[in-house]
Write a protein that holds these residues in place. Structure first.
Motif, PDB file in Angstrom:
ATOM      1  N   PRO A  46     108.593  33.963 -71.508  1.00  0.00           N
ATOM      2  CA  PRO A  46     109.525  33.510 -70.525  1.00  0.00           C
ATOM      3  C   PRO A  46     110.187  31.909 -70.770  1.00  0.00           C
ATOM      4  CG  PRO A  46     107.482  34.490 -69.645  1.00  0.00           C
ATOM      5  CD  PRO A  46     107.300  34.444 -71.100  1.00  0.00           C
ATOM      6  N   SER A  47     109.405  31.152 -71.468  1.00  0.00           N
ATOM      7  CA  SER A  47     109.785  29.893 -71.660  1.00  0.00           C
ATOM      8  C   SER A  47     111.191  29.755 -72.582  1.00  0.00           C
ATOM      9  CB  SER A  47     108.511  29.090 -72.554  1.00  0.00           C
ATOM     10  OG  SER A  47     108.671  29.699 -73.663  1.00  0.00           O
ATOM     11  N   LYS A  48     111.428  30.884 -73.120  1.00  0.00           N
ATOM     12  CA  LYS A  48     112.616  30.995 -73.872  1.00  0.00           C
ATOM     13  C   LYS A  48     113.923  31.345 -73.078  1.00  0.00           C
ATOM     14  CE  LYS A  48     110.429  31.971 -78.471  1.00  0.00           C
ATOM     15  NZ  LYS A  48     110.664  32.771 -79.586  1.00  0.00           N
ATOM     16  N   ASN A  49     113.629  31.551 -71.869  1.00  0.00           N
ATOM     17  CA  ASN A  49     114.657  31.825 -71.015  1.00  0.00           C
ATOM     18  C   ASN A  49     115.748  32.610 -71.426  1.00  0.00           C
ATOM     19  OD1 ASN A  49     115.459  30.979 -68.401  1.00  0.00           O
ATOM     20  ND2 ASN A  49     116.995  29.757 -68.889  1.00  0.00           N
ATOM     21  N   THR A  50     115.240  33.712 -72.272  1.00  0.00           N
ATOM     22  CA  THR A  50     116.376  34.767 -72.845  1.00  0.00           C
ATOM     23  C   THR A  50     116.882  35.697 -71.689  1.00  0.00           C
ATOM     24  OG1 THR A  50     114.964  34.846 -74.802  1.00  0.00           O
ATOM     25  CG2 THR A  50     116.547  36.782 -74.452  1.00  0.00           C
ATOM     26  N   HIS A  51     118.118  35.819 -71.822  1.00  0.00           N
ATOM     27  CA  HIS A  51     118.821  36.767 -70.839  1.00  0.00           C
ATOM     28  C   HIS A  51     118.484  38.067 -70.960  1.00  0.00           C
ATOM     29  CE1 HIS A  51     123.099  38.302 -69.415  1.00  0.00           C
ATOM     30  NE2 HIS A  51     121.878  38.863 -68.647  1.00  0.00           N
ATOM     31  N   ILE A  52     117.695  38.733 -69.992  1.00  0.00           N
ATOM     32  CA  ILE A  52     117.301  40.082 -70.106  1.00  0.00           C
ATOM     33  C   ILE A  52     118.514  41.015 -69.619  1.00  0.00           C
ATOM     34  CG2 ILE A  52     115.719  41.891 -69.088  1.00  0.00           C
ATOM     35  CD1 ILE A  52     113.592  39.319 -68.527  1.00  0.00           C
ATOM     36  N   GLN A  53     119.055  41.707 -70.748  1.00  0.00           N
ATOM     37  CA  GLN A  53     120.289  42.457 -70.312  1.00  0.00           C
ATOM     38  C   GLN A  53     119.975  43.735 -69.301  1.00  0.00           C
ATOM     39  OE1 GLN A  53     123.307  41.783 -71.264  1.00  0.00           O
ATOM     40  NE2 GLN A  53     122.737  39.872 -72.608  1.00  0.00           N
ATOM     41  N   TRP A  63     123.449  37.493 -49.630  1.00  0.00           N
ATOM     42  CA  TRP A  63     121.943  37.213 -49.388  1.00  0.00           C
ATOM     43  C   TRP A  63     121.038  36.700 -50.460  1.00  0.00           C
ATOM     44  CZ3 TRP A  63     118.087  39.340 -52.377  1.00  0.00           C
ATOM     45  CH2 TRP A  63     118.418  40.269 -53.196  1.00  0.00           C
ATOM     46  N   HIS A  64     121.692  36.732 -51.585  1.00  0.00           N
ATOM     47  CA  HIS A  64     121.014  36.255 -52.967  1.00  0.00           C
ATOM     48  C   HIS A  64     121.769  35.056 -53.549  1.00  0.00           C
ATOM     49  CE1 HIS A  64     124.303  37.791 -55.625  1.00  0.00           C
ATOM     50  NE2 HIS A  64     123.859  38.929 -55.218  1.00  0.00           N
ATOM     51  N   LYS A  65     121.282  34.352 -54.525  1.00  0.00           N
ATOM     52  CA  LYS A  65     121.640  33.028 -54.776  1.00  0.00           C
ATOM     53  C   LYS A  65     123.156  33.534 -55.578  1.00  0.00           C
ATOM     54  CE  LYS A  65     117.335  31.048 -55.893  1.00  0.00           C
ATOM     55  NZ  LYS A  65     116.543  30.486 -57.075  1.00  0.00           N
ATOM     56  N   VAL A  66     124.200  32.789 -55.250  1.00  0.00           N
ATOM     57  CA  VAL A  66     125.560  33.162 -55.994  1.00  0.00           C
ATOM     58  C   VAL A  66     126.003  31.719 -56.609  1.00  0.00           C
ATOM     59  CG1 VAL A  66     126.370  34.889 -54.294  1.00  0.00           C
ATOM     60  CG2 VAL A  66     126.823  32.633 -53.834  1.00  0.00           C
ATOM     61  N   ASN A  67     125.721  30.694 -56.312  1.00  0.00           N
ATOM     62  CA  ASN A  67     126.128  29.535 -56.670  1.00  0.00           C
ATOM     63  C   ASN A  67     124.962  28.926 -57.788  1.00  0.00           C
ATOM     64  OD1 ASN A  67     128.454  29.065 -55.265  1.00  0.00           O
ATOM     65  ND2 ASN A  67     127.184  28.660 -53.467  1.00  0.00           N
ATOM     66  N   ILE A  68     125.440  29.791 -59.112  1.00  0.00           N
ATOM     67  CA  ILE A  68     124.112  29.450 -60.054  1.00  0.00           C
ATOM     68  C   ILE A  68     124.724  28.580 -61.270  1.00  0.00           C
ATOM     69  CG2 ILE A  68     123.278  31.729 -59.713  1.00  0.00           C
ATOM     70  CD1 ILE A  68     124.835  32.907 -62.121  1.00  0.00           C
ATOM     71  N   PRO A  69     123.880  27.924 -62.114  1.00  0.00           N
ATOM     72  CA  PRO A  69     124.380  26.991 -63.377  1.00  0.00           C
ATOM     73  C   PRO A  69     125.186  27.802 -64.051  1.00  0.00           C
ATOM     74  CG  PRO A  69     122.087  27.070 -62.931  1.00  0.00           C
ATOM     75  CD  PRO A  69     122.455  27.876 -62.070  1.00  0.00           C
ATOM     76  N   PRO A  70     126.387  27.087 -64.594  1.00  0.00           N
ATOM     77  CA  PRO A  70     127.250  27.916 -65.308  1.00  0.00           C
ATOM     78  C   PRO A  70     126.892  28.699 -66.668  1.00  0.00           C
ATOM     79  CG  PRO A  70     128.184  25.696 -64.681  1.00  0.00           C
ATOM     80  CD  PRO A  70     126.703  25.779 -64.318  1.00  0.00           C
ATOM     81  N   ALA A  71     125.666  28.019 -66.969  1.00  0.00           N
ATOM     82  CA  ALA A  71     125.200  28.748 -68.151  1.00  0.00           C
ATOM     83  C   ALA A  71     124.680  30.131 -67.953  1.00  0.00           C
ATOM     84  CB  ALA A  71     123.935  27.754 -68.825  1.00  0.00           C
ATOM     85  N   TYR A  72     124.605  30.499 -66.866  1.00  0.00           N
ATOM     86  CA  TYR A  72     123.885  31.710 -66.602  1.00  0.00           C
ATOM     87  C   TYR A  72     125.257  32.838 -66.386  1.00  0.00           C
ATOM     88  CZ  TYR A  72     119.468  29.945 -66.165  1.00  0.00           C
ATOM     89  OH  TYR A  72     118.125  29.407 -66.259  1.00  0.00           O
ATOM     90  N   GLY A  73     126.294  32.308 -66.429  1.00  0.00           N
ATOM     91  CA  GLY A  73     127.540  33.249 -66.148  1.00  0.00           C
ATOM     92  C   GLY A  73     127.981  33.420 -64.550  1.00  0.00           C
TER      93      GLY A  73
END
Length: 816
Positions: free
Chosen positions: A303-310, A235-245
């Motif tokens: 938000p502009s730094k696009n930091t991964h929020i663990q 139902w959600h996005k699964v094909n995401i840019p590789p940089a995100y894992g």
């Protein structure tokens, strides 16, 4: 109150405590004692995941302090302790009563099993964690490392150091008393919404909007009801840019598949389905998510730094954002509850805090905010998990071995209070295509706590009934219809589980703890108060085309509700059934209410018509429980049940309506109703049908409405059926009672078994000459013992012989 707070009473009554500088005992009940050791002398009074209520009435006990030794004595146990650090030499308990078991600290005791976190990758039997029942009469829960709750409801870790914290259950074979003690300390099972008891559709498949709606509409055309629409991770996005894992974690709708999510959810609701979405929270909130900007700002990030929020279950502010921003957005669109699919173990950045526990606990509380009854689907995290209702048992391998273990696994879960397992019905992955296997799995699902069809994303691995062969297709759809017909019975058992601490499914030994045979049928179980189920979990014999299962019948007389075959009890027996049937037995006096509609509608409304299955031969009583199915919220954030008289009974916030159904064997009188108090969700007038299982009336049947000085009697027509006799009462006001008179002392039919043996012999793969010889032996005018002896000496395949003998020897009244 904090949004994370929930009702607890973790501090025991001072009168229940026996303590020294470094040890503390709490006598919780006469058969349950808590023991603690703390080198620093600081004991734990916070609620744990297992123990949320230690403040119980102080039981009678005797304390004898002999200086260097203390003894604590109740009517169930005698504890002796030397006041030193716990050891097998200095800490022992003697169980009183008929089981002279002595337990010493650290000793392993046998256990009847509980359940486990997941069946992921299981192919057949796996080990399970212990429950609180044991044939040795003693069981121990080690609570030393579990997560705790602070006074405001937030999670906390245990103090470090040399500590012990455990609970000893000393109930002998009083299994129900042991379970009541368990629930008293750990909380009762919450009431499920009514719709949860219907059919759930799930398949790990990247549906688009049109495909999913077409699927649901196909079920409707086939007149197969559904109640819950499950959307797995696509139902959600699964094909995401590789940089995100990887794409396992996601919260943003895949708009290529669902361009209008809210509209799609509304269309499901219009079809009377509730919806759940699968979430894998482990990877937190990443920059590609629709909600990322708002979550980052809330957490004080740029938000502009696009930091991964663990993902951080130990951070209250993160959890606030997780619910308020990410999940509530989807709930406003129409998501009803969440499938929490945590697979990443039990560790977090704070030792002892298990992310699965945090997710289960707070998802449940959050889903119950407002005015709805909470529901989640998640994994078992340990003792106490029953408070979060429906368990997702994991990704099993599709084999007969997995099916065979699943019924036992469901039954033993009740030994740790876990009553609402939801299995992947049909199995999940790998395995092989076998239409018979899938059909038997769906039959097990019908008589399981939750029926959720599911399968892997292999393109050939389907659960749509119409993709199977004609035989399986019909049986699967008939079974799904019957599941919805069972909802009146299931919902009453749901209320019983919450109010009386009686799980829907119970192992046979709960009722017969001193009978060895009750322990030898692990796949057989009691299904609510009225039924016993012995599911067939092995493939059918190629000669007879029948599946079989070893069963044990308690010392009563039973009837199979589908076939009408009457069985003597107090014996082990092999039961044989074609693919269209599974053994479901009811004893004399059983009363089972069903939805009388052959094709129930989607959702799980209170039915317009009800059918009562009645087994004559003994007195019977059943009280049908109904309400609007969802409940309403109360100010303190909890739920409580309001009885008909207006008094609160102390758990869930529901105003139940009750319809008593009673049967008196001596007079043959069945009495129904009235329903009280009235409720807008319950039809004012209902059609009633009585199905007399394995009984053919010898005289006319009359009914009347009591209350008048001179009752007006109506003679009722009867219709024969395969499993008994059908009586249609017509419409009756819910505010009135109805009395049906069958005649004094009716007895179950004594049926000549030859007519039932004929199809077995006819269908068997064997020589025609042998068939004829077998038939004439069955029909011979000879004593039963003679016919049995002749059959045993005819050189028949054992499977065919067993099937014939099952019927010939089912009811000893025949031929006597």
């Amino acid at each position: 109150m904090s949004r994370y707070d929930f009702p607890t009473s973790p501090v025991a009554h001072p009168g229940a405590i026996v303590a020294g500088d470094k040890y503390r005992f709490t006598v919780l009940t006469d058969g349950l004692i808590r023991y603690e050791w703390a080198d620093d002398g600081k004991f734990e009074d916070r609620a744990s995941t297992f123990a949320i209520c230690r403040k119980l009435a102080v039981p009678d006990y005797y304390l004898w302090d002999r200086g260097h030794v203390i003894e604590i004595i109740t009517q169930r146990f005698h504890l002796v302790y030397n006041k030193k650090e716990f050891s097998s030499e200095g800490f022992a308990v003697q169980l009183k009563g008929p089981i002279p078991k002595r337990w010493t600290y650290g000793q392993y005791v046998g256990n009847l099993g509980g359940t486990t976190r997941t069946l992921d990758m299981a192919d057949g039997r796996i080990g399970v964690e212990p429950g609180v029942l044991s044939r040795e009469g003693i069981a121990v829960i080690d609570d030393s490392r579990t997560m705790l709750f602070e006074s405001d409801g937030w999670v906390g870790a245990r103090k470090r150091g040399n500590r012990a914290d455990g609970y000893i259950f000393l109930y002998g074979h009083d299994y129900r008393d042991a379970m009541r003690a368990f629930y008293a300390v750990s909380g009762s099972q919450p009431l499920l919404p009514r719709y949860a008891l219907g059919n759930w559709w799930s398949r790990y498949h990247p549906y688009n909007r049109r495909e999913y709606l077409d699927l649901i509409d196909h079920f409707k055309r086939d007149k197969v009801p559904m109640a819950v629409a499950v959307l797995d991770m696509d139902w959600h996005k699964v094909n995401i840019p590789p940089a995100y894992g990887n794409g396992w974690t996601g919260y943003s709708w895949n708009r290529d598949l669902f361009p209008d999510p809210q509209g799609f959810l509304e269309e499901l609701h219009e079809r009377k389905l509730h919806t759940t979405l699968n979430v894998h929270p482990a990877d937190g909130i990443r920059g590609f998510e629709d909600q990322y900007h708002e979550v980052a700002k809330y957490l004080g990030l740029d938000p502009s730094k696009n930091t991964h929020i663990q993902f951080d279950c130990c951070d209250r502010k993160f959890m606030d954002a997780y619910f308020d921003i990410v999940h509530h957005e989807h709930e406003k669109e129409g998501v009803d509850f969440w499938w929490v699919d945590w697979q990443q173990g039990n560790r977090s950045r704070i030792e002892g805090i298990d992310p699965l526990w945090v997710l289960n606990h707070f998802h449940f509380l959050d889903n119950g905010r407002g005015r709805q009854r909470p529901l989640i689907l998640s994994r078992f995290a340990g003792p106490g998990s029953h408070r979060y209702q429906v368990g997702f048992s994991g990704d099993t391998v599709m084999t007969w071995a997995s099916l065979d273990f699943q019924s036992e696994f469901t039954a033993t879960a009740s030994n740790i209070g876990y009553g609402w397992w939801s299995h992947d019905i049909g199995g999940h992955m790998h395995g092989y295509k076998d239409d018979e296997l899938t059909t038997r799995w769906v039959q097990l699902g019908c008589f399981s706590p939750i029926l959720r069809l599911h399968s892997s994303n292999n393109i050939f691995n389907t659960r749509e009934p119409w993709t199977f062969n004609a035989e399986a297709y019909k049986v699967i759809e008939d079974t799904l219809r019957f599941r919805h017909r069972l909802i009146p019975y299931l919902y009453t058992m749901n209320a019983r589980a919450a109010s009386d601490d009686e799980p829907l499914i119970q192992p046979m030994y709960w009722d017969y703890p001193e009978t060895d045979e009750a322990y030898n049928v692990p796949n057989q179980y009691r299904f609510g108060s009225e039924l016993i189920v012995a599911p067939i979990t092995r493939s059918r014999d190629p000669s007879t085309h029948l599946g079989s299962v070893k069963a044990w019948l308690p010392p009563l007389r039973f009837v199979d509700i589908f076939t009408g075959v009457v069985y003597d009890g107090d014996r082990e027996i092999l039961l044989h059934r074609p693919l269209s049937q599974t053994p479901v037995l009811a004893s004399e006096g059983a009363i089972v209410p069903l939805d009388a509609t052959p094709n129930p509608e989607n959702g799980a409304p209170n039915p317009e018509a009800l059918e009562i299955l009645l087994v004559v031969g003994a007195d019977g009583w059943f009280e049908l429980v109904e309400d609007n199915g969802t409940g309403t919220r109360v100010d303190d954030g909890g739920f409580r049940l309001v009885e008909a008289d207006g008094n609160e009974s102390g758990f869930d916030n529901v105003r139940f309506s009750y319809t008593p159904i009673s049967y008196k064997q001596a007079t043959g009188v069945l009495r129904i109703g009235p329903t009280s108090p009235p409720d807008a969700s319950i039809p004012k007038n209902r059609d009633w049908v009585i199905r007399l299982i394995a009984y053919t009336p010898a005289a006319e049947i009359r009914c009347h409405t009591p209350g008048s000085k001179k009752p007006k009697y109506t003679t009722l027509a009867t219709e024969p059926a395969l499993n008994g006799t059908i009586i249609k009462l017509g419409a009756i006001s819910s505010s009135q009672a109805c009395v049906i008179e069958l005649g004094a002392g009716p007895q179950l039919d004594v049926i000549e078994p030859a007519s039932r043996c004929w199809p077995l012999i006819y269908d068997a793969n064997m020589s025609y000459d042998k068939k004829e010889a077998v038939w004439w032996t069955v029909m011979a005018n000879q004593p039963v013992s003679t016919r049995v002896s002749r059959l045993q000496n005819m050189g028949l395949r054992q499977e065919l012989l067993d099937a014939i003998l099952e019927l010939i020897l089912a009811d000893s009244r025949w031929g006597s």
